[in-house]
Design an enzyme around this catalytic site. Structure first.
Site, PDB file in Angstrom:
ATOM      1  CD1 TRP B 102      -8.631   0.952   0.606  1.00  0.00           C
ATOM      2  CD2 TRP B 102      -9.971   0.465   2.329  1.00  0.00           C
ATOM      3  NE1 TRP B 102      -7.861   0.375   1.595  1.00  0.00           N
ATOM      4  CE2 TRP B 102      -8.653   0.065   2.655  1.00  0.00           C
ATOM      5  CE3 TRP B 102     -10.988   0.245   3.259  1.00  0.00           C
ATOM      6  CZ2 TRP B 102      -8.336  -0.540   3.876  1.00  0.00           C
ATOM      7  CZ3 TRP B 102     -10.674  -0.352   4.481  1.00  0.00           C
ATOM      8  CH2 TRP B 102      -9.357  -0.743   4.785  1.00  0.00           C
ATOM      9  CG  ASP B 174     -12.574   6.853   1.729  1.00  0.00           C
ATOM     10  OD1 ASP B 174     -11.771   7.589   2.345  1.00  0.00           O
ATOM     11  OD2 ASP B 174     -12.546   5.606   1.795  1.00  0.00           O
ATOM     12  CE  LYS B 198      -5.403   4.980   4.622  1.00  0.00           C
ATOM     13  NZ  LYS B 198      -4.473   3.854   4.602  1.00  0.00           N
TER      14      LYS B 198
END
Lengths: 362, 362
Positions: B102, B174, B198
Site C-alpha cells: 500500500w 495511512d 476495515k
C-alpha cells in the site's frame, strides 16, 4: 396509507420493497451468515451481484455496448471535476449550458481544469416564467472538447426536455435527478453521470456511463480513483467501491425491472407531475415560477402566496406524514421531489393536503 | 458459537451488535418512519447524529482541538492523491517510507502531484524474517513537505509499532487497517487517514484527521470534493456525504466506547495476535514470514508448508464458518484479519481449526 411519504430531494425516498429486502438480509446475505457490507468486493458472490447490477442497468437504459458503466466514488459533485479531468486537455475549450444552480457549480469546478469554460447560455425570464434560453441563441464553440448540461436542475425545478440537436461536441449530461425516470436515447451522449442518492440508491456513490472513444484522455493530475480509463479497465474495482450502495442500487434496478422499466416509470412520473402542477396552477394560493415547457418532472418547487405560512405548511404536512417538503436553502419555499420511488398515492395525498391547507388559510 | 467468523481484510467484519441495531432501525430511523438512507444530510436529526459520531471519534482517539475530523469520499486510496494535492506544492519534495504494497501505491500516486517523491527506505530481509529498514538508515530530506508512511501494511502483515522520532516533517499516516485498534498519540501526526472498511464501518468512506496548520495549501487542481480546507469549513458536507457509512461508523464508535475504548480494544487485540502468532510459531506446518518485531496485530498472513493444501485448508475452514482467510491475490497463502470486530473467540476457533488441520495433514 400508514408509511410516510418522503419528498426529500436527496438522499431521497427508496422503494419500500427494496428497503424490506435489505433489512431482511442485512445480517446474512444470501444465506452466508454475514452482511453484504462485510464481504470482500473481490468475493465471487459479490462480483456476480455487481455484474448483475451493471447488466440490469444496461438493460433498463438500453446502454449500447460501446459504453462503459462505471460505479464511482464522490457522488455527482465528484463528477464535476472528473469530467474535465478525464476528457479535456488543460488547453481546451469546453461548452457549458448554465441552466441552474448545479450547472453553475459544475462550471466553476471545470474552470480549474481547462483553459476556457464557455457558457453557451442560461436561464431567461419570460412572461410565462423562468426558462432556458432557446438553443438557437446558444453561443456554441466549434472547438469545444465537450458540451455539458444538466437536463434536470434539482434546486430550480427547471428541465430541458429535449436533447439539443445542434451540439456537435460530445454531450455530457448530469442526470443526477432524472436518470432512469423515463426512456432515454443513450447513444446521443458522450457521458451520462448521476449521483446515486436521488433516483438510484444511497449517497456517496455515482454512476458514469462513458462512451469508449472518450477514454484514454485523462489529465495527469486526475486522481486514479476518479480516472474513467482505470476504473473501466478494473470494472470499477480499482479501489474498494461503495459495496453497500452498489448492492442497494442493484436491488433498485431489479425493482425497476419489476415495475416495467423506464417506460412504465416515465408514464407514472408524468401523471405524478401533471397532478401536482395542475393543483398548483389551478390555485391562486400556490405558484410555480417555471415556464410550463421547462418544468421538471422530478423536482417541483412551489411558493405560497403568503410566505408567513411556510412554517405552518411544513409542520402540518409533516404531521400528516408528508416529509422533506422544505425548499432548498438557496431558494426557500417548498419543493416536492417525486422520483421513481414516490408512488402516485404519495402525490395524491400531497395535493389533498395542499387543497385542505389552502381552504383553511386562503 | 453459531455465527461465522469473518477474517476478510476489508470490507471486513462489523460488530454483531452494530449490525443488529442497523437492521432493526433500517426502515424507521429513530421512529421517523423512514430510513436513515432516505434522510437529507442537512436534516437536523442527521446533522446531530453526524456531529455525535465525530465527537465520539474525537473522544475515542483523544483528538486535540487543533485537528479537523473529516468524513471523506473515495476510501483510503482516494487519500493517496488527496494528501499531496492538499498539503504539498507541485515543486515540493516529499518523503515516503515504502513499507509494503500500500505504501508503494501511495508513492506512485504522489508522483503525479509533486516534483520529487523521496523514498526514505523500505522492506529488508533479515534472518528473522522480513522487516522495515531501521529508522537510522532512512534517507530523510530536510526540505520534505511531509513524511508519509503506513504503520500497518494490510497485505504484507508488516507493522511499524513506534512512531518515528527522527522525522521533522509533518507525519502523515495511512491507518486504514490500524486506526482505533489501540491508543495513539494523535498530536504526533500532521494527518491520519483511514479507509473505513476495515476498522470503522462500510466501504466507500474515509476519515481524515488533519492538523489545522496544514489547511489552506491545496493545489489548484485538487477536486473540491477532496479539498480538506473546503470540507473542514463545510463540516464534511460540501457535497452529500456517504450518509449510510457515516451512520454505521457512528454506531461502531458507540460500540467501541461501550467496549471500553481503544485501551480495552488494544488489550484484546494484543491477545488475539499473540494467540495466533504463537500457534504459527509453535508449528512446522505454518509459517509467518515477518520479523517478530514488525508483525502486524491486525493482519496475520501465514503460509502452509505444503501449498498444495491451501485449497483444502480454505474449504474446510469455510465449512466451519471461518471465512475470508484467503491471502491477498498479490501474495497468496492465508491471511487472518483480526480487526476490532473480531472477538477473541473467533481467533480461538481459528487456532483450534489450524491445529486440527495440521494434525490431519502434517
Amino acid at each position: 396509507m400508514t408509511a410516510p411519504f418522503n419528498f426529500s430531494a436527496g438522499p431521497a425516498m427508496l422503494p419500500g420493497a427494496v428497503l424490506a429486502r435489505a433489512q431482511e438480509e442485512l445480517r446474512s446475505w444470501r444465506g452466508s451468515g454475514i452482511s453484504v457490507m462485510e464481504i470482500s468486493h473481490r468475493d465471487p458472490a459479490f462480483m456476480q451481484m455487481a455484474a448483475k447490477a451493471e447488466q440490469d442497468l444496461r438493460e433498463l437504459m438500453a446502454v449500447p455496448d460501446n459504453y462503459q458503466v462505471l460505479f464511482m466514488h464522490g457522488g455527482g459533485r465528484g463528477q464535476f471535476s472528473a469530467v474535465p479531468q478525464n476528457i479535456a486537455g488543460q488547453n481546451d475549450t469546453v461548452d457549458y449550458l448554465n441552466g441552474g444552480i448545479w450547472s453553475d457549480f459544475a462550471i466553476r469546478e471545470a474552470q480549474k481544469y481547462v483553459a476556457r469554460v464557455n457558457v453557451v447560455g442560461g436561464l431567461i425570464d419570460t412572461p410565462q416564467g423562468r426558462a432556458i434560453a432557446p438553443v438557437t441563441d446558444w453561443q456554441l464553440r466549434d472547438d469545444a472538447a465537450y458540451f455539458h448540461y444538466c437536463p434536470n436542475e434539482t434546486v430550480d425545478g427547471i428541465a430541458l426536455h429535449t436533447i439539443p440537436e445542434q451540439v456537435q461536441a460530445p454531450l455530457v449530461a448530469d442526470m443526477s435527478s432524472s436518470i432512469l425516470s423515463e426512456p432515454l436515447d443513450v447513444k446521443r451522449f458522450g457521458i451520462i453521470y448521476a449521483g446515486a442518492q436521488k433516483n438510484i440508491g444511497p449517497s456517496g456513490f455515482a454512476i458514469a456511463i462513458v462512451r469508449d472513444d472518450l477514454l484514454g484522455r485523462a489529465q495527469t493530475t486526475a486522481s486514479t480513483v476518479m480516472d474513467y480509463t482505470v476504473q473501466a479497465k478494473e470494472r470499477s474495482m480499482y479501489n474498494t467501491p461503495n459495496t453497500w450502495a452498489w448492492y442497494l442500487s442493484g436491488l433498485v434496478f431489479e425493482w425497476l425491472k419489476e415495475q416495467g422499466g423506464v417506460a412504465a416509470m416515465g408514464e407514472v412520473n408524468q401523471r405524478k407531475a401533471d397532478l401536482l402542477y395542475q393543483t398548483i396552477d389551478s390555485s391562486e394560493f400556490y405558484r410555480n415560477p417555471v415556464h410550463p415547457d421547462y418544468r421538471s418532472k422530478m423536482n417541483v418547487p412551489f411558493l405560497l402566496a403568503d410566505d408567513s405560512l411556510d412554517a405552518d405548511f411544513l409542520r402540518q404536512a409533516e404531521q400528516q406524514g408528508l416529509l422533506g417538503l422544505k425548499g432548498h436553502r438557496y431558494v426557500g419555499g417548498m419543493r416536492a421531489s417525486i422520483y421513481n420511488a414516490m408512488p402516485l398515492a404519495g402525490v395524491e395525498q400531497l395535493v389533498e393536503f395542499m387543497r385542505d391547507f389552502e381552504q383553511k388559510h386562503a
